[in-house]
Each structure stands twice: as structure tokens, then as C-alpha cells.
Motif scaffolding. Structure first.
Motif, short mmCIF file in Angstrom:
data_model
loop_
_atom_site.label_atom_id
_atom_site.label_comp_id
_atom_site.label_asym_id
_atom_site.label_seq_id
_atom_site.Cartn_x
_atom_site.Cartn_y
_atom_site.Cartn_z
N VAL A 1 0.82 -1.36 0.00
CA VAL A 1 -0.01 0.02 -0.02
C VAL A 1 0.77 1.20 0.04
CG1 VAL A 1 -1.56 1.37 1.32
CG2 VAL A 1 -2.00 -1.14 0.94
N GLY A 2 1.95 1.23 0.83
CA GLY A 2 2.88 2.44 0.68
C GLY A 2 3.58 2.46 -0.61
N VAL A 3 4.09 1.75 -1.29
CA VAL A 3 4.44 1.68 -2.50
C VAL A 3 3.76 2.33 -3.36
CG1 VAL A 3 5.77 0.32 -4.29
CG2 VAL A 3 6.45 0.23 -1.83
N VAL A 4 2.42 1.54 -3.56
CA VAL A 4 1.53 2.13 -4.58
C VAL A 4 0.99 3.57 -4.40
CG1 VAL A 4 -0.77 1.61 -5.49
CG2 VAL A 4 0.62 -0.30 -5.05
N LEU A 5 0.71 4.02 -3.05
CA LEU A 5 0.40 5.32 -2.64
C LEU A 5 1.44 6.37 -3.17
CD1 LEU A 5 -1.67 7.16 -1.54
CD2 LEU A 5 -0.49 6.84 0.65
N VAL A 6 2.79 6.02 -2.71
CA VAL A 6 3.89 6.78 -3.28
C VAL A 6 3.95 7.03 -4.71
CG1 VAL A 6 6.41 7.06 -3.46
CG2 VAL A 6 5.22 6.49 -1.09
N ALA A 7 3.69 5.86 -5.71
CA ALA A 7 3.94 5.87 -6.76
C ALA A 7 2.63 6.83 -7.27
CB ALA A 7 3.78 4.48 -7.50
N LEU A 8 1.30 6.80 -6.80
CA LEU A 8 0.21 7.41 -7.12
C LEU A 8 0.53 9.02 -6.95
CD1 LEU A 8 -2.75 7.35 -8.13
CD2 LEU A 8 -3.41 7.24 -5.77
N VAL A 9 1.04 9.40 -5.83
CA VAL A 9 1.14 10.79 -5.27
C VAL A 9 2.34 11.40 -5.93
CG1 VAL A 9 1.61 12.35 -3.48
CG2 VAL A 9 -0.07 10.23 -3.36
N VAL A 10 3.54 10.71 -6.20
CA VAL A 10 4.84 11.31 -6.76
C VAL A 10 4.69 11.19 -8.30
CG1 VAL A 10 7.04 11.11 -6.77
CG2 VAL A 10 6.21 10.69 -4.55
N VAL A 11 4.11 10.26 -8.70
CA VAL A 11 4.04 9.91 -10.29
C VAL A 11 2.80 10.49 -10.84
CG1 VAL A 11 4.38 8.44 -12.23
CG2 VAL A 11 5.92 7.94 -10.21
N GLY A 12 1.74 9.77 -10.53
CA GLY A 12 0.31 9.94 -11.04
C GLY A 12 -0.10 11.28 -11.11
N MET A 13 -0.19 11.93 -9.96
CA MET A 13 -0.72 13.13 -9.59
C MET A 13 0.00 14.17 -10.30
SD MET A 13 -3.48 12.21 -7.67
CE MET A 13 -4.08 13.66 -6.83
N PRO A 14 1.30 14.41 -10.23
CA PRO A 14 1.94 15.21 -11.18
C PRO A 14 1.73 15.20 -12.60
CG PRO A 14 3.26 14.70 -9.55
CD PRO A 14 2.30 13.58 -9.41
N LEU A 15 1.85 13.92 -13.03
CA LEU A 15 1.23 13.63 -14.45
C LEU A 15 -0.11 14.22 -14.92
CD1 LEU A 15 2.80 10.16 -15.26
CD2 LEU A 15 3.48 12.45 -16.38
N LYS A 16 -1.14 13.71 -14.07
CA LYS A 16 -2.52 14.05 -14.38
C LYS A 16 -2.69 15.59 -14.24
CE LYS A 16 -7.16 13.52 -12.78
NZ LYS A 16 -8.02 12.71 -11.68
N TYR A 17 -2.01 16.36 -13.23
CA TYR A 17 -2.48 17.95 -13.05
C TYR A 17 -1.36 18.61 -13.72
CZ TYR A 17 -5.96 16.21 -9.93
OH TYR A 17 -7.05 15.71 -9.39
N LEU A 18 -0.27 18.35 -13.95
CA LEU A 18 0.74 19.06 -14.63
C LEU A 18 0.95 18.69 -15.93
CD1 LEU A 18 3.41 19.35 -11.85
CD2 LEU A 18 1.74 20.98 -12.22
N GLY A 19 0.89 17.43 -16.33
CA GLY A 19 1.13 16.96 -17.73
C GLY A 19 -0.06 16.61 -18.44
N ASP A 20 -1.40 16.74 -17.73
CA ASP A 20 -2.82 16.34 -18.25
C ASP A 20 -2.71 15.17 -18.95
OD1 ASP A 20 -5.03 17.40 -18.88
OD2 ASP A 20 -4.77 17.80 -20.96
N ASP A 21 -2.19 14.08 -18.34
CA ASP A 21 -2.12 12.85 -18.64
C ASP A 21 -2.51 11.65 -17.37
OD1 ASP A 21 -1.44 10.35 -19.85
OD2 ASP A 21 0.42 10.25 -19.82
N PRO A 22 -3.87 11.32 -17.37
CA PRO A 22 -4.48 10.79 -16.29
C PRO A 22 -4.14 9.21 -16.36
CG PRO A 22 -6.10 11.29 -17.81
CD PRO A 22 -4.95 11.82 -18.16
#
Length: 106
Positions: A15-36
Motif C-alpha cells: 500500500v505504501g509503495v502504490v500510494l507513493v507511486a500514485l502521489v509522486v508520479v500519477g498526480m503530477p502527470l495528471k495535473y501538470l502533464g494532463d495525462d491521467p
């Protein structure tokens, strides 16, 4: 008790690894790179894994006779990036005996 602790430790790390991946990689890609794509793939997986984490934490807390407040705090640690790693380590140190130093043969 050992099986419940092992299950908790494994799912806490996942859960920790998946949450870090979601927050550190996924969220910036979604909100800064417009790639969800990452959020759409990892988000539901984290949701399911978090439910498994809650069940494993509940199982361990009942076997270890934790107070309700402690159980709740450990459960909530899976919602903050990196906190599940700290909580897992703290819980493990409490239940896993420290290794004794090697005795000299003399």
C-alpha cells in the motif's frame, strides 16, 4: 499472531509503495502533464489494496488486543505517503524480538 503480523507487514509495504507511486508520479502527470493514465490505473488498485490493508490491520489489532484508537491510527497511516512504512516498522519492532548479539565461544 505471527501470520497476522506477516500479512500486515506485506500489505503495509504494498500500500505504501502504490500510494507513493500514485502521489509522486500519477498526480503530477495528471495535473501538470494532463495525462491521467497512471492515476486511472493505479488509483483503483490502491483503493482495493487499501481495503485489504484495513482488514489486515483489523485482524492484527484484534489478535494483539490493541486499543481502538491505536487501531484507527495504524489504519489511517495508509492514507499518508510514507507513513505506512513508519507505522509498519513501529508495529514490527514491538512484536518482533530484537536479535541478540552473538556470544563469543570463550
Amino acid at each position: 499472531m505471527k501470520g497476522a503480523l506477516t500479512r500486515y507487514r506485506i500489505i503495509a509495504w504494498i500500500v505504501g509503495v502504490v500510494l507513493v507511486a500514485l502521489v509522486v508520479v500519477g498526480m503530477p502527470l495528471k495535473y501538470l502533464g494532463d495525462d491521467p493514465v497512471v492515476v486511472e490505473a493505479v488509483g483503483p488498485a490502491h483503493g482495493f489494496l487499501f481495503m485489504v490493508y484495513l482488514v489486515a490491520t483489523f485482524d492484527l489489532s484484534r489478535r494483539a488486543h490493541w486499543a481502538f484508537g491505536r487501531m484507527l491510527l495504524v489504519m489511517l497511516s495508509g492514507t499518508v505517503p510514507f507513513l505506512s512504512f513508519w507505522a509498519e516498522r513501529k508495529v514490527s519492532r514491538e512484536w518482533v524480538p530484537a536479535e541478540e548479539p552473538a556470544k563469543s565461544p570463550v
